[in-house]
Design an enzyme around this catalytic site. Structure first.
Site, short mmCIF file in Angstrom:
data_model
loop_
_atom_site.label_atom_id
_atom_site.label_comp_id
_atom_site.label_asym_id
_atom_site.label_seq_id
_atom_site.Cartn_x
_atom_site.Cartn_y
_atom_site.Cartn_z
N GLU A 98 33.01 15.56 10.46
CA GLU A 98 33.65 15.17 9.20
C GLU A 98 32.76 14.31 8.32
OE1 GLU A 98 37.16 16.06 11.92
OE2 GLU A 98 35.14 15.22 12.10
N GLU A 100 39.94 17.40 18.24
CA GLU A 100 41.14 16.56 18.14
C GLU A 100 42.33 17.19 18.84
OE1 GLU A 100 40.54 13.88 14.24
OE2 GLU A 100 40.69 16.02 13.83
#
Length: 270
Positions: A144, A124
């Site tokens: 995740e 990210e």
């Protein structure tokens, strides 16, 4: 928000800063934990981005990591208890969210160098940066979903935009790991460097950017971001006003004089 965690100030710095000319080198510094991000690291990283933004002498950030790995992702043992009803409040006064998903964006470019393991928030950060150089043996993972949470640093927004829907879902929904060649194929990585040379190459690119007219670099970055966020029409409406503003700067005059005299330009940022 204020810095309420004493570890931010008392422990060994989680983020190392080095000024090198017009560059700010920002180094994740928790190698004994594979640079897993605890609350202190996230706060210090946000403060580093704030310093890059505010200092007019700094033109480009270079984000890297100390040790064999870029990051193993979030330190969930430390971060988990801090997740509140509105998520994670991690930006101290004077800081900028390094993922830039809260409406505040850096006006200056960031070049990244990654190596070893680069998981979750590392990807990210790549997606929130502007140019990424990866060591050839780097392994990536947006894992995740394997931890029962979702990416909250922008991957659901930027990964599909950068790589295409199917490419993004292949990795976002499975949590599988992928290599540097796949990251390059999808556009998450712009260059692959020999192992150990990724930071050197990232600094080279950052120095090339820093040698250009900084106001023009920032205007170019802002225009491209406007097109992505608000659409082509919004960016088109700002092109001529931005050009007129830049044309009246000292750097525009320096650039024209350098062009006519065929000598290198020494831009001043004004």
């Amino acid at each position: 928000m204020t810095t309420d965690d004493p570890r931010v100030l008392l422990e060994q710095p989680r983020v190392l800063l080095e000024r090198r000319g017009h560059l700010l080198l920002i180094g994740l510094n928790r190698p004994e934990k594979r640079n897993a991000a605890d609350f202190a690291l996230l706060q210090q990283l946000a403060l580093a981005y704030g310093e890059l933004e505010r200092d007019p002498e700094l033109r480009v950030g270079v984000l890297h990591a100390v040790g064999e790995h870029f990051t193993a992702g979030l330190d969930l043992a430390d971060i988990g208890p801090r997740l509140g009803p509105e998520g994670l409040d991690m930006v101290p006064d004077g800081g900028i969210n390094p993922w830039q998903v809260d409406g505040t964006a850096l006006s200056k470019p960031v070049v990244m160098a990654v190596q070893g393991t680069c998981l979750t928030l590392g990807i990210e950060l790549m997606l929130a940066s502007d140019i990424v150089v990866a060591a050839e043996s780097t392994r990536f993972g947006q894992i995740e979903v394997s931890r029962g949470i979702l990416p909250f640093g922008g991957a659901t927004i930027r990964f599909p935009r950068a790589a295409g829907w199917g490419n993004a879902m292949r990795w976002l929904l499975t949590g599988d790991l992928f290599d540097a060649r796949e990251a390059h194929r999808m556009g998450l990585v712009q260059e692959i460097a020999p192992n150990g040379r990724q930071l050197h190459r990232a600094i080279e690119l950052a120095e090339r950017i820093a040698a250009q007219a900084p106001l023009a670099v920032q205007a170019t970055l802002a225009s491209a971001r406007t097109a992505l966020r608000d659409g082509p029409a919004a960016a088109e409406a700002e092109l001529q006003p931005a050009l007129a503003q830049l044309a009246g700067t000292t750097d525009a005059r320096i650039g024209m004089e350098a062009f006519l005299s065929r000598t290198p330009a020494e831009f001043q940022g004004r």
